[in-house]
Write a protein that holds these residues in place. Structure first.
Motif, PDB file in Angstrom:
ATOM      1  N   PRO A  44     -43.978 -72.951 -25.490  1.00 53.50           N
ATOM      2  CA  PRO A  44     -44.828 -72.397 -24.426  1.00 53.50           C
ATOM      3  C   PRO A  44     -45.630 -71.230 -25.000  1.00 53.50           C
ATOM      4  O   PRO A  44     -45.164 -70.526 -25.903  1.00 53.50           O
ATOM      5  CB  PRO A  44     -43.800 -71.910 -23.393  1.00 53.50           C
ATOM      6  CG  PRO A  44     -42.588 -72.766 -23.631  1.00 53.50           C
ATOM      7  CD  PRO A  44     -42.550 -72.990 -25.111  1.00 53.50           C
ATOM      8  N   SER A  45     -46.816 -70.996 -24.470  1.00 54.51           N
ATOM      9  CA  SER A  45     -47.724 -69.980 -25.023  1.00 54.51           C
ATOM     10  C   SER A  45     -47.074 -68.602 -25.151  1.00 54.51           C
ATOM     11  O   SER A  45     -47.327 -67.881 -26.122  1.00 54.51           O
ATOM     12  CB  SER A  45     -48.951 -69.832 -24.126  1.00 54.51           C
ATOM     13  OG  SER A  45     -49.548 -71.074 -23.935  1.00 54.51           O
ATOM     14  N   ASP A  71     -64.613 -70.796 -24.964  1.00 55.76           N
ATOM     15  CA  ASP A  71     -64.272 -69.831 -26.016  1.00 55.76           C
ATOM     16  C   ASP A  71     -63.741 -68.511 -25.483  1.00 55.76           C
ATOM     17  O   ASP A  71     -62.889 -67.875 -26.080  1.00 55.76           O
ATOM     18  CB  ASP A  71     -65.511 -69.537 -26.881  1.00 55.76           C
ATOM     19  CG  ASP A  71     -65.549 -70.445 -28.089  1.00 55.76           C
ATOM     20  OD1 ASP A  71     -64.470 -70.945 -28.474  1.00 55.76           O
ATOM     21  OD2 ASP A  71     -66.640 -70.665 -28.629  1.00 55.76           O
ATOM     22  N   SER A  72     -64.311 -68.064 -24.353  1.00 55.01           N
ATOM     23  CA  SER A  72     -63.859 -66.804 -23.751  1.00 55.01           C
ATOM     24  C   SER A  72     -64.514 -66.705 -22.376  1.00 55.01           C
ATOM     25  O   SER A  72     -65.362 -67.537 -22.037  1.00 55.01           O
ATOM     26  CB  SER A  72     -64.301 -65.602 -24.601  1.00 55.01           C
ATOM     27  OG  SER A  72     -65.713 -65.486 -24.580  1.00 55.01           O
ATOM     28  N   GLU A  78     -56.201 -68.926 -18.586  1.00 57.08           N
ATOM     29  CA  GLU A  78     -56.434 -69.830 -19.717  1.00 57.08           C
ATOM     30  C   GLU A  78     -56.235 -69.118 -21.061  1.00 57.08           C
ATOM     31  O   GLU A  78     -56.298 -67.893 -21.153  1.00 57.08           O
ATOM     32  CB  GLU A  78     -57.857 -70.384 -19.651  1.00 57.08           C
ATOM     33  CG  GLU A  78     -58.078 -71.369 -18.518  1.00 57.08           C
ATOM     34  CD  GLU A  78     -57.322 -72.675 -18.749  1.00 57.08           C
ATOM     35  OE1 GLU A  78     -57.868 -73.588 -19.375  1.00 57.08           O
ATOM     36  OE2 GLU A  78     -56.168 -72.784 -18.293  1.00 57.08           O
ATOM     37  N   ILE A  79     -56.057 -69.913 -22.094  1.00 56.93           N
ATOM     38  CA  ILE A  79     -55.892 -69.394 -23.458  1.00 56.93           C
ATOM     39  C   ILE A  79     -56.893 -70.116 -24.353  1.00 56.93           C
ATOM     40  O   ILE A  79     -57.017 -71.350 -24.300  1.00 56.93           O
ATOM     41  CB  ILE A  79     -54.448 -69.641 -23.921  1.00 56.93           C
ATOM     42  CG1 ILE A  79     -53.513 -68.700 -23.149  1.00 56.93           C
ATOM     43  CG2 ILE A  79     -54.297 -69.410 -25.425  1.00 56.93           C
ATOM     44  CD1 ILE A  79     -52.069 -68.942 -23.379  1.00 56.93           C
ATOM     45  N   MET A  83     -58.292 -67.237 -29.575  1.00 58.40           N
ATOM     46  CA  MET A  83     -57.050 -66.446 -29.392  1.00 58.40           C
ATOM     47  C   MET A  83     -55.920 -67.046 -30.224  1.00 58.40           C
ATOM     48  O   MET A  83     -55.183 -66.321 -30.895  1.00 58.40           O
ATOM     49  CB  MET A  83     -56.627 -66.460 -27.915  1.00 58.40           C
ATOM     50  CG  MET A  83     -57.490 -65.648 -27.009  1.00 58.40           C
ATOM     51  SD  MET A  83     -56.870 -65.903 -25.315  1.00 58.40           S
ATOM     52  CE  MET A  83     -58.140 -65.073 -24.411  1.00 58.40           C
ATOM     53  N   LEU A  84     -55.785 -68.355 -30.173  1.00 55.63           N
ATOM     54  CA  LEU A  84     -54.719 -69.017 -30.953  1.00 55.63           C
ATOM     55  C   LEU A  84     -54.937 -68.764 -32.434  1.00 55.63           C
ATOM     56  O   LEU A  84     -54.004 -68.461 -33.181  1.00 55.63           O
ATOM     57  CB  LEU A  84     -54.699 -70.530 -30.668  1.00 55.63           C
ATOM     58  CG  LEU A  84     -54.327 -70.947 -29.243  1.00 55.63           C
ATOM     59  CD1 LEU A  84     -54.456 -72.463 -29.095  1.00 55.63           C
ATOM     60  CD2 LEU A  84     -52.907 -70.500 -28.896  1.00 55.63           C
ATOM     61  N   SER A  85     -56.189 -68.874 -32.839  1.00 50.08           N
ATOM     62  CA  SER A  85     -56.523 -68.677 -34.243  1.00 50.08           C
ATOM     63  C   SER A  85     -56.192 -67.245 -34.680  1.00 50.08           C
ATOM     64  O   SER A  85     -55.696 -67.026 -35.796  1.00 50.08           O
ATOM     65  CB  SER A  85     -58.009 -68.978 -34.426  1.00 50.08           C
ATOM     66  OG  SER A  85     -58.407 -68.653 -35.702  1.00 50.08           O
TER      67      SER A  85
END
Ligand code: PGA
Length: 251
Positions: A44-45, A71-72, A78-79, A83-85
């Motif tokens: 999970p995030s 993207d933003s 949301e994610i 952000m993950l990168s």
């Protein structure tokens, strides 16, 4: 690049301390005895950061389970891929049947999500697979071909080379009803053939195609021994360190 992969899809399970214990146990197990495959945990995030800490010190790799197509901006809850990168996440599941069913995610939307991930150097683990009634109507090959045509086959060859596919027959997910090794091999070979037709033989040979759907410590070895099965996307059995570890060493 085609590689053997065992990826755990934790879905919406585990409390924080349980997540820490599980990722720690998996990291310890694989660091003691180097596996013959890439090991990914899709948490999970909320737990990506903790899993990411382990990935810095161990061979474990981390994946998210979902990403925004944007993207933003003003998208509450949301994610994004950037952000993950920024957290050094290497993988993200896209197109899981639960997202398609409960969140109405279409092939067109899933393509956009995969696009955002690729732009941020994250490999999508892109899921495809037919419903029970589609298999019973002998329509499973058409369904999978259409899912591919409407999503990842829109990428050019270079982009596509960063995609991992997961064939997950929906009737096998969380049901205890696994596809037979023959059914899995038949579909994986079909998918590889489609990739060769769409791009070329080399691209097809270099694509990792995982099997998912009630894959567990008992049946993983036989499934993974199939020529076109490059590993598994594991749900329920990834929540127990012992079972998941056994699956990792099934190659
Ligand atoms: P399962 O789930 O292993 O619990 O069937 C697989 C998945 O949904 O990815």
């Amino acid at each position: 690049m085609r590689q053997k992969i065992v990826a755990g899809n934790w879905k919406m399970n585990k409390l924080f301390h349980e997540a820490e214990d599980l990722v720690g146990a998996i990291a310890n197990a694989i660091d003691d005895n180097e596996p013959d495959c890439e090991v990914i945990v899709c948490t999970p995030s909320l737990y990506l950061e903790v899993a990411g800490d382990y990935s810095e010190e161990s061979q474990i790799r981390v994946g998210a389970q979902n990403v925004s197509e944007h993207d933003s901006g003003a998208y509450t809850g949301e994610i994004s891929a950037p952000m993950l990168s920024s957290m050094a996440i290497d993988y993200c599941i896209v197109g899981h049947s639960e997202r398609r069913k409960y969140f109405g995610e279409s092939d067109a939307l899933l393509f956009q999500k995969a696009e955002r991930l690729l732009e941020n150097d994250i490999s999508p683990i892109f899921c495809i697979g037919e419903l029970l009634e589609e298999r019973e109507a002998n329509n499973h090959f058409n369904v999978v071909e259409e899912q591919l045509n409407n999503s990842v086959f829109k990428f050019n060859k270079d982009e596509f080379s960063n995609i991992i596919l997961a064939y997950e027959p929906v009737w096998a997910i969380g049901t205890g009803k696994t596809a037979t090794p023959e059914q899995a091999q038949e579909m994986h070979a079909f998918i590889r053939g489609l990739i060769a037709k769409k791009y070329d033989k080399e691209t097809a040979e270099n694509t990792s195609i995982l099997y998912g759907g009630s894959c567990n410590a008992e049946n993983a070895k036989e499934l993974f021994s199939q020529k076109d099965v490059d590993g598994g996307l594991i749900g329920g059995a990834s929540l127990k360190a012992k079972d998941f570890t056994k699956i990792i060493y099934s190659f």
